[in-house]
Design an enzyme around this catalytic site. Structure first.
Site, mmCIF file in Angstrom:
data_model
loop_
_atom_site.group_PDB
_atom_site.id
_atom_site.type_symbol
_atom_site.label_atom_id
_atom_site.label_comp_id
_atom_site.label_asym_id
_atom_site.label_seq_id
_atom_site.Cartn_x
_atom_site.Cartn_y
_atom_site.Cartn_z
ATOM 1 N N ASP A 118 -7.917 0.635 5.250
ATOM 2 C CA ASP A 118 -6.852 -0.053 5.974
ATOM 3 C C ASP A 118 -7.173 -1.534 6.150
ATOM 4 O O ASP A 118 -6.320 -2.406 5.939
ATOM 5 C CB ASP A 118 -6.644 0.586 7.345
ATOM 6 N N GLY B 77 1.390 5.640 11.261
ATOM 7 C CA GLY B 77 0.412 5.738 10.184
ATOM 8 C C GLY B 77 0.443 4.561 9.232
ATOM 9 O O GLY B 77 0.022 4.684 8.079
#
Length: 396
Positions: free
Chosen positions: A177, A129
């Site tokens: 991200d 993650g």
């Protein structure tokens, strides 16, 4: 003394081996990220507060004269190829899709995307993650932009990388991200408004306050290309539609009780409550850190964020709950899962002295052993700079 190999040097060596001794035109680096706070808010037009890690992905790249993309993965020890003209949704499977998808997304913008030879290596734990996929996308996107002279800014590159993940890989993620990987700055958190894509750098000098951010890899399988993540996103869309707003970002904390009363489904109420309160927690952390407050004050907000993800958004698993609880019991000021959920990592805000870090690590390891889980891996995170070109082939 022999230099310790780095992902950059390993990617360059892998390039020579994979492509008959040729030299790359250059090497590019992009970091992974951890999100200090603000989970599942990004696709709700909300607020996030990630930092770029020291760990990342290196790409050794050479531009080709045709539209063939050849990518060698050192981790997979394999080379795959595809013509860019053949790339589209549903056409590329597996890890190649992250790279080919970037080329496809850039071509959709109307730029002349030529083929590449690429060798990649990284030191981000896969499946933890920590956005290894975004780091791969951003390293290659920046290389394509530099070598092709596209002149795209970093927001445009982040958008292309996100489109690769959404449309080619099939993961319905937000843009956090990629933005963190491209805009990260050493010693800072990136406060991102995902609606406007406005960025503010927030001071995050934990060492000056005798603190450290411990990252605990839960070792629980972590996958976003599945029904659970998609269901959470769909439920947020349903909640916004039911409340008559563009996105859940438009529901403030002061309006939350009234908004929840208008929703008949209890699960939907809990999903909405998490997003609205999580946005407020992000804003409060930014207010505290920007005002020069002791970072210890953000600890309770981190812990409340984890509880919200556990009980309202239901995205934690026993491993991450065990890690967070053990860290708090050992004296952490705050602890929370980071990432999309269903696995991944836990962040713990702890004192920086070796005894405190070790005590927390050992407490988590004992709790894991008692629960019969695989031992976790742990490291101290450092807020680092974002994606960049690190080497170029000498000319002349």
């Amino acid at each position: 003394m022999t230099d310790v190999p780095t992902p950059v040097s390993r990617a360059r060596a892998a390039f020579r081996k994979a492509f008959a001794g040729a030299e790359p035109d250059g090497c590019w680096w992009a970091p992974g990220r951890v999100n200090l706070i603000g989970e599942h808010t990004d696709y709700n037009d909300g607020f996030v507060l990630p930092l770029a890690l020291a760990q990342g992905v290196a790409a050794a790249v050479r531009v080709r004269a045709d539209d063939v993309l050849r990518v060698h993965s050192r981790q997979e020890d394999s080379t795959r190829a595809v013509r860019l003209a053949d790339v589209g949704p549903g056409t590329v499977e597996g890890w190649l899709g992250y790279v080919a998808g970037v080329g496809w997304a850039l071509a959709q913008r109307g730029v002349d995307v030529r083929g590449l030879d690429v060798a990649v290596d990284g030191n981000i734990p896969i499946g933890a993650g920590l956005s290894s996929s975004a780091a791969l996308e951003c390293a290659v996107a920046l290389a394509w932009n530099d070598l092709g002279g596209f002149g795209l800014d970093r927001n445009a590159l982040a958008a292309a990388a996100r489109r690769a993940e959404n449309d080619i890989v099939g993961a319905p993620t937000g843009v956090m991200d990629q933005m963190a990987s491209l805009h990260g700055r050493a010693g800072s958190l990136m406060f991102l408004d995902t609606r406007s894509l406005g960025i503010d750098q927030v001071p995050f000098d934990l060492a000056a306050h005798g603190l450290a951010l411990l990252v605990i890899d839960s070792r629980a399988p972590h996958a976003l290309v599945d029904g659970e993540y998609a269901e959470r996103r769909a439920s947020c869309t349903r909640g916004a539609e039911a409340l008559g707003v563009t996105a859940l970002r438009d529901v403030g904390v002061a309006e939350l009780d009234d908004a929840l009363a208008r929703l008949s489904d209890d699960t939907l109420r809990r999903r909405v409550r998490h997003v609205v309160t999580e946005n407020e927690r992000v804003l409060e952390v930014v207010r505290l850190l920007s005002s020069g407050a002791d970072p210890r004050e953000i600890g309770p907000l981190m812990t409340r964020s984890h509880a919200s993800m556990r009980y309202d958004f239901e995205i934690t698993v026993p491993q991450v709950d065990t890690a967070a609880e053990a860290a708090l019991t050992a004296g952490a000021y705050g602890a929370r899962m980071t990432g999309g959920g269903f696995g991944g990592c836990v962040l713990a805000l702890v004192d920086a002295d070796a005894d405190a870090v070790t005590n927390t690590e050992e407490a988590v390891a004992r709790a894991y052993a008692d629960a019969g889980f695989r031992p976790p891996t742990q490291f101290v995170a450092a807020a680092s700079d974002g994606a960049r070109r690190v080497t170029m082939r000498p000319r002349g």
